[in-house]
Write an enzyme that holds these catalytic residues in place. Sequence first.
Site, PDB file in Angstrom:
ATOM      1  N   GLY C  40       0.851  -1.194   0.000  1.00 27.13           N
ATOM      2  CA  GLY C  40       0.000   0.000   0.000  1.00 27.13           C
ATOM      3  C   GLY C  40       0.879   1.234   0.000  1.00 27.13           C
ATOM      4  O   GLY C  40       1.849   1.317   0.753  1.00 27.13           O
ATOM      5  N   GLY C  42      -0.391   4.640  -0.049  1.00 20.76           N
ATOM      6  CA  GLY C  42      -1.097   5.890   0.221  1.00 20.76           C
ATOM      7  C   GLY C  42      -0.246   6.729   1.155  1.00 20.76           C
ATOM      8  O   GLY C  42       0.989   6.595   1.180  1.00 20.76           O
ATOM      9  N   HIS C 266     -19.892   9.678   7.891  1.00 19.69           N
ATOM     10  CA  HIS C 266     -19.620  11.102   7.732  1.00 19.69           C
ATOM     11  C   HIS C 266     -20.917  11.850   7.467  1.00 19.69           C
ATOM     12  O   HIS C 266     -21.687  11.455   6.593  1.00 19.69           O
ATOM     13  CB  HIS C 266     -18.640  11.304   6.572  1.00 19.69           C
ATOM     14  CG  HIS C 266     -18.015  12.655   6.563  1.00 19.69           C
ATOM     15  ND1 HIS C 266     -18.739  13.784   6.300  1.00 19.69           N
ATOM     16  CD2 HIS C 266     -16.745  13.055   6.807  1.00 19.69           C
ATOM     17  CE1 HIS C 266     -17.924  14.830   6.378  1.00 19.69           C
ATOM     18  NE2 HIS C 266     -16.712  14.410   6.684  1.00 19.69           N
ATOM     19  N   ARG C 337     -18.445  14.116  14.094  1.00 24.30           N
ATOM     20  CA  ARG C 337     -19.146  13.480  12.992  1.00 24.30           C
ATOM     21  C   ARG C 337     -20.231  12.514  13.435  1.00 24.30           C
ATOM     22  O   ARG C 337     -21.327  12.493  12.864  1.00 24.30           O
ATOM     23  CB  ARG C 337     -18.123  12.735  12.121  1.00 24.30           C
ATOM     24  CG  ARG C 337     -17.207  13.703  11.449  1.00 24.30           C
ATOM     25  CD  ARG C 337     -16.072  13.021  10.737  1.00 24.30           C
ATOM     26  NE  ARG C 337     -15.341  14.030   9.977  1.00 24.30           N
ATOM     27  CZ  ARG C 337     -14.274  13.775   9.238  1.00 24.30           C
ATOM     28  NH1 ARG C 337     -13.796  12.553   9.161  1.00 24.30           N
ATOM     29  NH2 ARG C 337     -13.686  14.739   8.581  1.00 24.30           N
ATOM     30  N   HIS C 429     -17.564   6.448   5.752  1.00 24.04           N
ATOM     31  CA  HIS C 429     -16.453   7.268   5.318  1.00 24.04           C
ATOM     32  C   HIS C 429     -15.101   6.716   5.752  1.00 24.04           C
ATOM     33  O   HIS C 429     -14.115   6.787   5.025  1.00 24.04           O
ATOM     34  CB  HIS C 429     -16.643   8.665   5.910  1.00 24.04           C
ATOM     35  CG  HIS C 429     -15.537   9.605   5.631  1.00 24.04           C
ATOM     36  ND1 HIS C 429     -15.155   9.919   4.355  1.00 24.04           N
ATOM     37  CD2 HIS C 429     -14.718  10.297   6.445  1.00 24.04           C
ATOM     38  CE1 HIS C 429     -14.147  10.774   4.408  1.00 24.04           C
ATOM     39  NE2 HIS C 429     -13.856  11.005   5.647  1.00 24.04           N
ATOM     40  N   GLU C 453      -4.923   3.867   8.233  1.00 22.50           N
ATOM     41  CA  GLU C 453      -6.300   3.428   8.465  1.00 22.50           C
ATOM     42  C   GLU C 453      -6.371   1.915   8.648  1.00 22.50           C
ATOM     43  O   GLU C 453      -7.313   1.392   9.234  1.00 22.50           O
ATOM     44  CB  GLU C 453      -7.205   3.866   7.302  1.00 22.50           C
ATOM     45  CG  GLU C 453      -8.700   3.736   7.616  1.00 22.50           C
ATOM     46  CD  GLU C 453      -9.601   4.178   6.465  1.00 22.50           C
ATOM     47  OE1 GLU C 453      -9.094   4.774   5.495  1.00 22.50           O
ATOM     48  OE2 GLU C 453     -10.814   3.923   6.544  1.00 22.50           O
ATOM     49  N   LEU C 469      -5.337  12.126   7.944  1.00 27.52           N
ATOM     50  CA  LEU C 469      -4.085  12.474   7.268  1.00 27.52           C
ATOM     51  C   LEU C 469      -2.968  12.527   8.292  1.00 27.52           C
ATOM     52  O   LEU C 469      -1.855  12.059   8.058  1.00 27.52           O
ATOM     53  CB  LEU C 469      -4.235  13.825   6.565  1.00 27.52           C
ATOM     54  CG  LEU C 469      -5.309  13.900   5.476  1.00 27.52           C
ATOM     55  CD1 LEU C 469      -5.375  15.308   4.899  1.00 27.52           C
ATOM     56  CD2 LEU C 469      -5.009  12.912   4.363  1.00 27.52           C
TER      57      LEU C 469
END
Lengths: 228, 251, 666
Positions: C40, C42, C266, C337, C429, C453, C469
């Site tokens: 991964g 990301g 979300h 949220r 989300h 995550e 982030l």
Amino acid sequence: MSWFSTFLTSSVGRKLVMSLTGLFLIIFLVVHLIGNLQLLFDDGGEKFNLYAKFMTTNPVIKLTSYLLYAGILLHAIQGWLLWRSNANARETKYAVKVTRTVNTNSFASRNMGWLGTIIFIFILIHLYQFWLQMKMGVLEMVTYEDVEVDNLYYVVAQAFQNPLYVVFYVICMVVIAYHLLHGFQSAFQTLGLNHSKYSPLIRTVGRIYAVVVPLAFAFIPVYMYLQG
Amino acid sequence: MKLTLKIWRQGGKFKGELVTYQLDNVSEHMSFLEMLDVLNEELVQKKEEPVVFEHDCREGICGTCSMVINGYPHGPMQGTTACQLHMRHFKDGDTITIEPFRAKSFPVLKDLAVDRAAFDRIIQAGGFVSVNTGQAQDANSIPIEKEQAAEAFDAAACIGCGACVAACPNSSAMLFTSAKVAHLSLMPQGEVEKQRRVQAMVRQMDEEGFGACSNITACEAECPKEISVEYIAKLNRDYFASSLGSETKVK
Amino acid sequence: MKLDGKVPGGPLEEKWTQYRSSMPLVAPNNKRRLEVIVVGTGLAGASAAATLGELGYNVKAFTFHDSPRRAHSIAAQGGINAAKNYQNDGDSVYRLFYDTIKGGDYRSREANVHRLAEVSRNIIDQAVAQGVPFARDYGGLLANRSFGGVQVSRTFYARGQTGQQLLLGAYQSLSRQISLGTVKMYNRHEMLDIVRIDGKARGIIARNLITGELERHAAHAVVLASGGYGNVFYLSTNAMMCNVSAAWRAVRRGALMANPCFTQIHPTCIPVSGDYQSKLTLMSESLRNDGRVWVPKKQEDAKAIREGKKTGLDIPEADRDYYLERRYPAFGNLVPRDVASRAAKTACDEGLGVAPTGLAVYLDFSDAIMRYGKSKAHSSGNDHPDEKLVKELGTAVISEKYGNLFEMYEKITGENPYIYPMKIYPAVHYTMGGLWVDYNLETNIPGLFALGECNFSDHGANRLGASALMQGLADGYFVIPYTIGTFLSKEIRTPKFDPNGEAFKATEKAVKDRIDNLLSVQGNQSVESFHRRLGSIMWDYCGMSRNAEGLRKAVQMVRELKAEFYNDVFVPGGNNEYNPELEKALRVADFMELGETMILDALNRDESCGGHFREEYQTEDGEALRDDENFTYVAAWEYPGNGQEPILHKEELVFENVELKTRSYK
């Protein structure tokens, strides 16, 4: 490769050659037009012939003319090479393709190669017809105030009595107009001269130039033909 | 609405040809890719191989989707990726031609999917700031003028989708390359390496076989992030300055 | 199994510093000999691979995308938190730590969260040094905005594309390491299994997605950064290819799945418009800074709107219920949220929804437009502007702040949000749950690490906005590069592993069998249709609110669906080709097993906390009711497979520094 040839053979460097030679040819067109406008004087070609004499004998102009030939060749050869390699960058063509552009003429920008080819052929014919004959000294001579010069005017006036040639000439001017329509501003963009404050001016001047100069060139044979 | 789709199929039993499909019951609220999902679902029901097309975020930001729709990369709506295009922009009875992004440097993998690894290699050639993790000074120690930061951002907005290459009659990658060059060289952090970066990235771009830019501006017209060709002019400037005016030589 | 979080000793604020200074190191000459696989690329994976490469390890990085730049981190819009206190509003590391613990409803590990708050500051420095174009003020310094669940402005942002810019920063760092040869990048490769040798993670089996070839890759350690599993719900804001498979394959090899039922819904997404819908689109939480959430007070108004006879504009001020401001005066529209999402559901359940489906509430910018317009007119010397000018000026301000989001909304819905109030509805989300990891981010499988995550570590039962982030980059840039040393320092004498060894061959065969099994079913239903059905079970019974009865039913439904899947799925094409349907089939198969575990986890947790809301456990006014006495633990699930029930392991959470309170945003 030396740093310089690396630069010149890069895609950006090659475009610089196109830009600089293009701008040079753009300037030349104005000079050429000034000469051609002498044809419009109703003096039997005296001013035009004297101008032609000046252009072929003045050493500075002579030197510049060699630069001009080189410029035309360089612009044509480099342009042809770029055209070819750009075409090779896409092997399978699109079945359907629309090209939208921003601030430039889509038809002209896409067809610079074809337009340029036509212009190049025109230049060859043009040179053969006028320039080469003068160089080979086969023209009649005329004398103005004790100075003997080639009567280039006579050849030009003759040519412009041929309606086919006039049509051909006018069409070529349209082609040049399109070539300039993209080429003028493109030369500035390649040089990196794109600025939100000044580019609108460059584009406007470019469009005016692309229309006015070829129009003026085209006007001369039409006028002379109609004058008989 | 009913649509006729002409889709480029390549790979497997297809040699590379436009294949025609009829699709009924398309809703105008669907996105373009959802319309293709419906087609694929129908094909799978018929035990045929579905059309391969690349997509991921479907929010217009990942840059994965890549198709030419009726002659327009990402479709006729400007500033929009294919995934953000909705069927309300088409009419009942329309024929839609769908082709992959075409360029020698983007070889077709299958159907509408192409390989855009050339873009990665251009970035690898110099599209970065050479700073190791942990070496950074305090973030606020480098003030950057707001306007300049905005200009850098406009360039940084590039999603690397390749529509610029697909749109360009020359298949030039100048908009992509120049956007990254501009993003970094407009910021003081990236300015340090700008001489080397611009030469290295242009060289890699040329080696990948992309065409040269002839300022047609189709790239800007089709860029889903509407990145300006001003950045190409800036790249040219930087490249001249670096190649002709600096000590830097990239071998 | 005893779960040891390996939290170092010492006072909270010194744990990380002390630990980092005393943990074993790997000498540079040894790093060159050690290989690390990162799955991964990301934010977490790319930053980890780049940093490990910089340190001198031999890194192999894998992504199923065509390029690391496509990871779904790119879609994060709003921003990234950091305790910089640049706005002088009283922020501090402790306050970020506290907000995160509280926001997570006291279901995360104190020490992990404190470390996250500490390194948050370094992340901003690092990103700026990489050239990430964060928003700036006229003085040239960094700008901040506020986000849900907090009362300070600590969120750094880059227009509405913060995730994109941060990912590109990490991608560029990774690209640099690739060019330097320290990282070998494998694009379009999907990890399909973990290879364990003597219990330790020593490699992976990856499928080349273009040729279909299975490849064996060996290393001394494996780092998973494969993202979250929100797509188990089919419809979510996740990208289409986001999946749980890498993490789930680790679970099938013995790793534990922690708190899988903690999923974040979300509150501000574009509502569902039809059953062809493939995914949902998020509207950044930052919109709640200026937008006011409301529904009509009267059911007949809501009905008229749903039928298209009225629009939001026709409802007079007095007939609007700004329910968040009414119910939560202290935080108003900026409640966290989970709270905002549930409130929207409550409003729609009362028949006040404003979309044809009945599932939408308004997010209205007209007040903000007028407010900004007046202030703008005032600052240009016009104290008595007319309404038209105010609207114009205010619209310009809103457009500057949120222009790209408004454009996106209009593209998708065909409605102009500057005129008509936006319609929004909650959507899946983010998943707080994930692979169980200790303080070193190491799973219970030695040598297998999980970042971002993909792990469960920092957000408890609910993640605050702009923290994903932060966590991804914290793990990748500033945690794993150190903590991986605790494992690798013991491996310096371990020679490289032979990918042709027995363990690799056996694992590869298992993968091959699984693929062949799916291809051989040749049933009648598409993979997509199974995924859709799984998603609707999960959303209906294990979504925004859950109850024991529904969950019991759902677990049966998922098991039946799974049986049907293996009997009747149709996967076109073969293995040895570019076959996205096969990829999807493998992912959906894993989602089913995960879904079952999620439901069991939700059923086990007899309390309401954060994103997990059990209807049986709520206060009189409908707020979540936590049970700290019985559920202050991490639920880590072992999945033995072969028809056996998942097994629960518990890691008790110890709170030494914060007092567990009822979360109140009133």
